[in-house]
Design a protein around this motif. Structure first.
Motif, mmCIF file in Angstrom:
data_model
loop_
_atom_site.group_PDB
_atom_site.id
_atom_site.type_symbol
_atom_site.label_atom_id
_atom_site.label_comp_id
_atom_site.label_asym_id
_atom_site.label_seq_id
_atom_site.Cartn_x
_atom_site.Cartn_y
_atom_site.Cartn_z
ATOM 1 N N GLU A 27 0.819 -1.213 0.000
ATOM 2 C CA GLU A 27 0.000 0.000 0.000
ATOM 3 C C GLU A 27 0.852 1.261 0.000
ATOM 4 O O GLU A 27 0.563 2.214 -0.729
ATOM 5 N N THR A 28 1.884 1.297 0.837
ATOM 6 C CA THR A 28 2.660 2.523 1.019
ATOM 7 C C THR A 28 3.869 2.631 0.096
ATOM 8 O O THR A 28 4.386 3.729 -0.135
ATOM 9 N N GLY A 29 4.352 1.488 -0.396
ATOM 10 C CA GLY A 29 5.581 1.491 -1.175
ATOM 11 C C GLY A 29 6.827 1.565 -0.326
ATOM 12 O O GLY A 29 7.952 1.564 -0.841
ATOM 13 N N ASN A 30 6.659 1.627 0.999
ATOM 14 C CA ASN A 30 7.796 1.703 1.912
ATOM 15 C C ASN A 30 8.317 0.301 2.208
ATOM 16 O O ASN A 30 7.575 -0.550 2.696
ATOM 17 N N ALA A 31 9.572 0.077 1.926
ATOM 18 C CA ALA A 31 10.165 -1.231 2.201
ATOM 19 C C ALA A 31 11.559 -1.117 2.797
ATOM 20 O O ALA A 31 12.163 -2.128 3.157
ATOM 21 N N GLY A 32 12.044 0.108 2.925
ATOM 22 C CA GLY A 32 13.393 0.294 3.434
ATOM 23 C C GLY A 32 13.592 -0.227 4.848
ATOM 24 O O GLY A 32 14.704 -0.607 5.225
ATOM 25 N N PHE A 33 12.498 -0.301 5.619
ATOM 26 C CA PHE A 33 12.613 -0.748 7.014
ATOM 27 C C PHE A 33 13.078 -2.205 7.116
ATOM 28 O O PHE A 33 13.558 -2.627 8.175
ATOM 29 N N VAL A 34 12.952 -2.986 6.044
ATOM 30 C CA VAL A 34 13.374 -4.391 6.129
ATOM 31 C C VAL A 34 14.893 -4.517 6.273
ATOM 32 O O VAL A 34 15.393 -5.579 6.637
ATOM 33 N N ASP A 35 15.624 -3.425 6.017
ATOM 34 C CA ASP A 35 17.077 -3.451 6.182
ATOM 35 C C ASP A 35 17.499 -3.082 7.599
ATOM 36 O O ASP A 35 18.676 -3.208 7.946
ATOM 37 N N GLY A 36 16.557 -2.605 8.401
ATOM 38 C CA GLY A 36 16.876 -2.242 9.775
ATOM 39 C C GLY A 36 16.615 -3.390 10.731
ATOM 40 O O GLY A 36 16.361 -4.530 10.331
ATOM 41 N N LYS A 37 16.661 -3.086 12.005
ATOM 42 C CA LYS A 37 16.433 -4.081 13.039
ATOM 43 C C LYS A 37 14.971 -4.069 13.469
ATOM 44 O O LYS A 37 14.327 -3.025 13.533
ATOM 45 N N MET A 38 14.459 -5.253 13.792
ATOM 46 C CA MET A 38 13.065 -5.418 14.198
ATOM 47 C C MET A 38 13.016 -6.133 15.534
ATOM 48 O O MET A 38 13.781 -7.077 15.761
ATOM 49 N N ILE A 39 12.128 -5.675 16.399
ATOM 50 C CA ILE A 39 11.992 -6.332 17.692
ATOM 51 C C ILE A 39 10.536 -6.714 17.912
ATOM 52 O O ILE A 39 9.622 -5.940 17.615
ATOM 53 N N PHE A 40 10.337 -7.926 18.393
ATOM 54 C CA PHE A 40 9.008 -8.422 18.730
ATOM 55 C C PHE A 40 9.046 -8.804 20.211
ATOM 56 O O PHE A 40 9.648 -9.819 20.579
ATOM 57 N N LEU A 41 8.467 -7.953 21.059
ATOM 58 C CA LEU A 41 8.458 -8.227 22.493
ATOM 59 C C LEU A 41 7.514 -9.392 22.746
ATOM 60 O O LEU A 41 6.308 -9.307 22.471
ATOM 61 N N GLN A 42 8.047 -10.474 23.270
ATOM 62 C CA GLN A 42 7.262 -11.700 23.366
ATOM 63 C C GLN A 42 7.725 -12.540 24.545
ATOM 64 O O GLN A 42 8.719 -12.223 25.211
ATOM 65 N N GLY A 43 6.986 -13.624 24.792
ATOM 66 C CA GLY A 43 7.336 -14.546 25.853
ATOM 67 C C GLY A 43 8.542 -15.387 25.495
ATOM 68 O O GLY A 43 9.013 -15.385 24.355
ATOM 69 N N SER A 44 9.028 -16.124 26.467
ATOM 70 C CA SER A 44 10.202 -16.962 26.258
ATOM 71 C C SER A 44 9.912 -18.037 25.212
ATOM 72 O O SER A 44 8.859 -18.676 25.232
ATOM 73 N N PRO A 45 10.861 -18.265 24.284
ATOM 74 C CA PRO A 45 10.677 -19.316 23.282
ATOM 75 C C PRO A 45 11.030 -20.709 23.789
ATOM 76 O O PRO A 45 10.921 -21.678 23.041
ATOM 77 N N GLU A 46 11.454 -20.805 25.042
ATOM 78 C CA GLU A 46 11.761 -22.123 25.590
ATOM 79 C C GLU A 46 10.460 -22.893 25.805
ATOM 80 O O GLU A 46 9.517 -22.395 26.418
ATOM 81 N N LEU A 47 10.416 -24.120 25.308
ATOM 82 C CA LEU A 47 9.208 -24.936 25.348
ATOM 83 C C LEU A 47 9.452 -26.210 26.146
ATOM 84 O O LEU A 47 10.562 -26.731 26.192
ATOM 85 N N GLU A 48 8.389 -26.701 26.760
ATOM 86 C CA GLU A 48 8.432 -28.001 27.423
ATOM 87 C C GLU A 48 7.858 -29.039 26.461
ATOM 88 O O GLU A 48 7.101 -28.705 25.550
ATOM 89 N N ILE A 60 6.145 -19.790 20.963
ATOM 90 C CA ILE A 60 6.086 -20.760 19.864
ATOM 91 C C ILE A 60 6.393 -20.070 18.535
ATOM 92 O O ILE A 60 7.170 -20.558 17.713
ATOM 93 N N SER A 61 5.795 -18.897 18.330
ATOM 94 C CA SER A 61 5.978 -18.168 17.070
ATOM 95 C C SER A 61 7.429 -17.764 16.852
ATOM 96 O O SER A 61 7.877 -17.635 15.703
ATOM 97 N N ALA A 62 8.164 -17.574 17.945
ATOM 98 C CA ALA A 62 9.573 -17.167 17.823
ATOM 99 C C ALA A 62 10.406 -18.210 17.081
ATOM 100 O O ALA A 62 11.463 -17.889 16.537
ATOM 101 N N HIS A 63 9.927 -19.442 17.055
ATOM 102 C CA HIS A 63 10.653 -20.505 16.364
ATOM 103 C C HIS A 63 10.439 -20.472 14.854
ATOM 104 O O HIS A 63 11.040 -21.263 14.132
ATOM 105 N N TYR A 64 9.577 -19.568 14.387
ATOM 106 C CA TYR A 64 9.219 -19.551 12.967
ATOM 107 C C TYR A 64 9.611 -18.257 12.265
ATOM 108 O O TYR A 64 9.064 -17.952 11.203
#
Length: 500
Positions: free
Chosen positions: A133-154, A167-171
């Motif tokens: 929609e926006t044509g903006n794609a330059g951000f894919v070259d920067g750093k991204m953070i997803f604040l989430q729970g621990s990816p350690e699984l039992e 779980i999603s952190a593994h993908y």
């Protein structure tokens, strides 16, 4: 433009074309998916119990499969947790997403090979829609953070257990691995305050372009960054372009976020849950979210004001109307059949089908992602009364999202005592301790210093009745809301506050 940014633009166009096929034929897409789900479910224990061999139409499905909440699925899920196969869906689930408890403790939501694929695709496609929609794609070259729970699984009986975000952190796809923060080691830190401090250290000097998470958690991250640097987030991260959020209403946080950032940034709202990924905002021009109709979820809708009728009418997509609140019922490729998600949605567009989340079918508080339900506050009150001998005539609970400067947000309990406890602070502590024990999200928010302990506001004797009378709802079937996700009732009750 980098090769990665160019590739992202091309891929965004491809995904848009692919999605347009079901967007243009929404009812047909849902009917086709319904038949596929029923076919896959016929060999399962649930399918045999409910005569799936005789289901050919939605009308057949309504007759054979009643609406259920989690508790009604518990016996099937318990068998799956013990390792049984072909119970709700062919084979075993890959994961169980552990979520906050209901009437019987924690919930374990199955996630299958088919359903996790759609979860990941939806997250990706939300960002690709923004790029197209926006044509903006330059951000894919920067750093991204997803604040989430621990990816350690039992793991137990060949099935892994964890929180959905973990779980999603593994993908995370390979092409984003180098861009992703925080590090795996930091992401595995359980203590939230320690984790935030580590995230601050890892990101403070990085070129952060995309930040995602539940607003209350992201706000804490921003506040720590600002305290450490003295800079607005927009000055610290000059290329910060996109904020992605879901889980709670962003509007109460928007003004605070814009003050912390120092400028406006684009945002994308998501509607994910352990049970499925249902919608995402596909345009910056409106706040409606595109309902995903070809992602392993078949939808039914019941008008919210008819939900508690004896036989409410179960509508399919072709029957919905604009501006009406519907309880959303889902059937999924993770084996949830006519499952009451608990959320209510309102359609803001029918071409394409777009929704907003309008609330919950039952009263609740989730201003900070805590998912507090009436049973929990009522049980906490019961325990506090039992231990102190206090007598309570009426009470309600509301979130305080805008506390005085320097204070953390909190839950406000407005209570009319017939016989007040001798030590109100002790009574308050008993309530809060009981809430933490019942609700893991509430515990996490306090432990992470997102919320402070609850506060009590005493209402004068007869105050609740006076209020109900003032709004023409005294007597009959009218009841005071036990809890609400806004402050409308709390604000009105301040007129009946006890002056001591």
């Amino acid at each position: 433009m980098s090769i990665k940014a160019f590739a992202a633009k091309v891929f965004a166009l491809y995904v848009h074309y692919k999605n347009s096929q079901w967007i243009k034929n929404p009812v047909e897409a849902q009917e086709r998916l319904f038949k596929q789900l029923i076919k896959r479910g016929r060999s399962t224990a649930f399918g045999k119990d409910h005569g799936f061999d005789e289901i050919n139409t939605h009308e057949d499905f309504v007759k054979k499969v009643p609406i259920r909440d989690y508790e009604a699925f518990r016996s099937y899920i318990d068998k799956m947790r013990e390792g049984a196969e072909d119970v709700l869906w062919p084979g075993k689930p890959l994961y169980f997403a552990k979520t906050s408890g209901t009437t019987s403790g924690a919930k374990y939501i199955p996630i299958t090979k088919e359903s996790i694929k759609h979860q990941i695709e939806a997250s990706r496609n939300a960002i690709l829609s923004y790029i197209r929609e926006t044509g903006n794609a330059g951000f894919v070259d920067g750093k991204m953070i997803f604040l989430q729970g621990s990816p350690e699984l039992e793991e137990k009986n060949g099935i892994k257990f964890g929180r959905l975000s973990g779980i999603s952190a593994h993908y995370v796809p390979n092409y984003l691995q180098r861009n992703r923060l925080p590090s795996w080691k930091t992401n595995c830190i359980e203590d939230w305050e320690t984790k935030v401090e580590a995230i601050v250290e890892e990101t403070i000097n990085e070129n952060m372009t995309v930040i995602a998470g539940i607003p209350s958690w992201v706000q804490m991250y921003f506040e720590r960054l600002k305290a450490k640097t003295g800079k607005n987030i927009g000055d610290l991260f000059k290329n910060f372009e996109l904020f992605i959020y879901g889980g709670v209403n962003y509007e109460p946080y928007r003004s605070k976020f814009e003050a912390l950032i120092g400028r406006k940034v684009a945002s994308i709202e998501l509607f994910p849950a352990s049970e499925g990924f249902f919608a995402y905002q596909d345009s910056q021009e409106d706040r409606g979210m595109l309902l995903l109709l070809n992602s392993g979820v078949f939808y039914e809708f019941i008008k919210a004001d008819e939900f508690f009728d004896e036989n409410p009418k179960r509508l399919t997509l072709k029957d919905v109307e604009l501006g009406i609140d519907y309880a959303m019922i889902i059937t999924t490729n993770a084996g949830l059949w006519a499952y009451n998600l608990g959320d209510t949605v309102r359609f803001v567009s029918l071409a394409p089908y777009k929704i907003i989340v309008s609330g919950r079918i039952k009263h609740f508080i989730s201003a900070f992602g805590e998912h507090v339900i009436a049973k929990e506050v009522e049980e906490a009150m019961r325990l506090a009364i039992d231990k102190t001998g206090a007598q309570v005539n009426e009470f309600t609970v509301a979130p305080q999202t805008n506390p005085p400067e320097g204070e953390l947000p909190y839950h406000e309990w407005l209570i009319e005592f017939e016989d007040a406890p001798k030590d109100l602070d002790h009574f308050s502590q008993l309530l809060d301790d009981a809430m933490q024990k019942q609700n893991s999200y509430y515990f996490d928010l306090l432990d992470g210093k997102i919320l402070q302990r609850l506060k009590i506001t005493k209402i004068k004797k007869g105050g609740f009745q006076d209020y109900m009378k003032s709004v023409g709802k005294l007597g009959g079937q009218n009841k005071v809301k036990r809890l609400a996700n806004d402050r409308e009732l709390a604000a009105a009750l301040y007129a009946f506050k006890l002056r001591e």
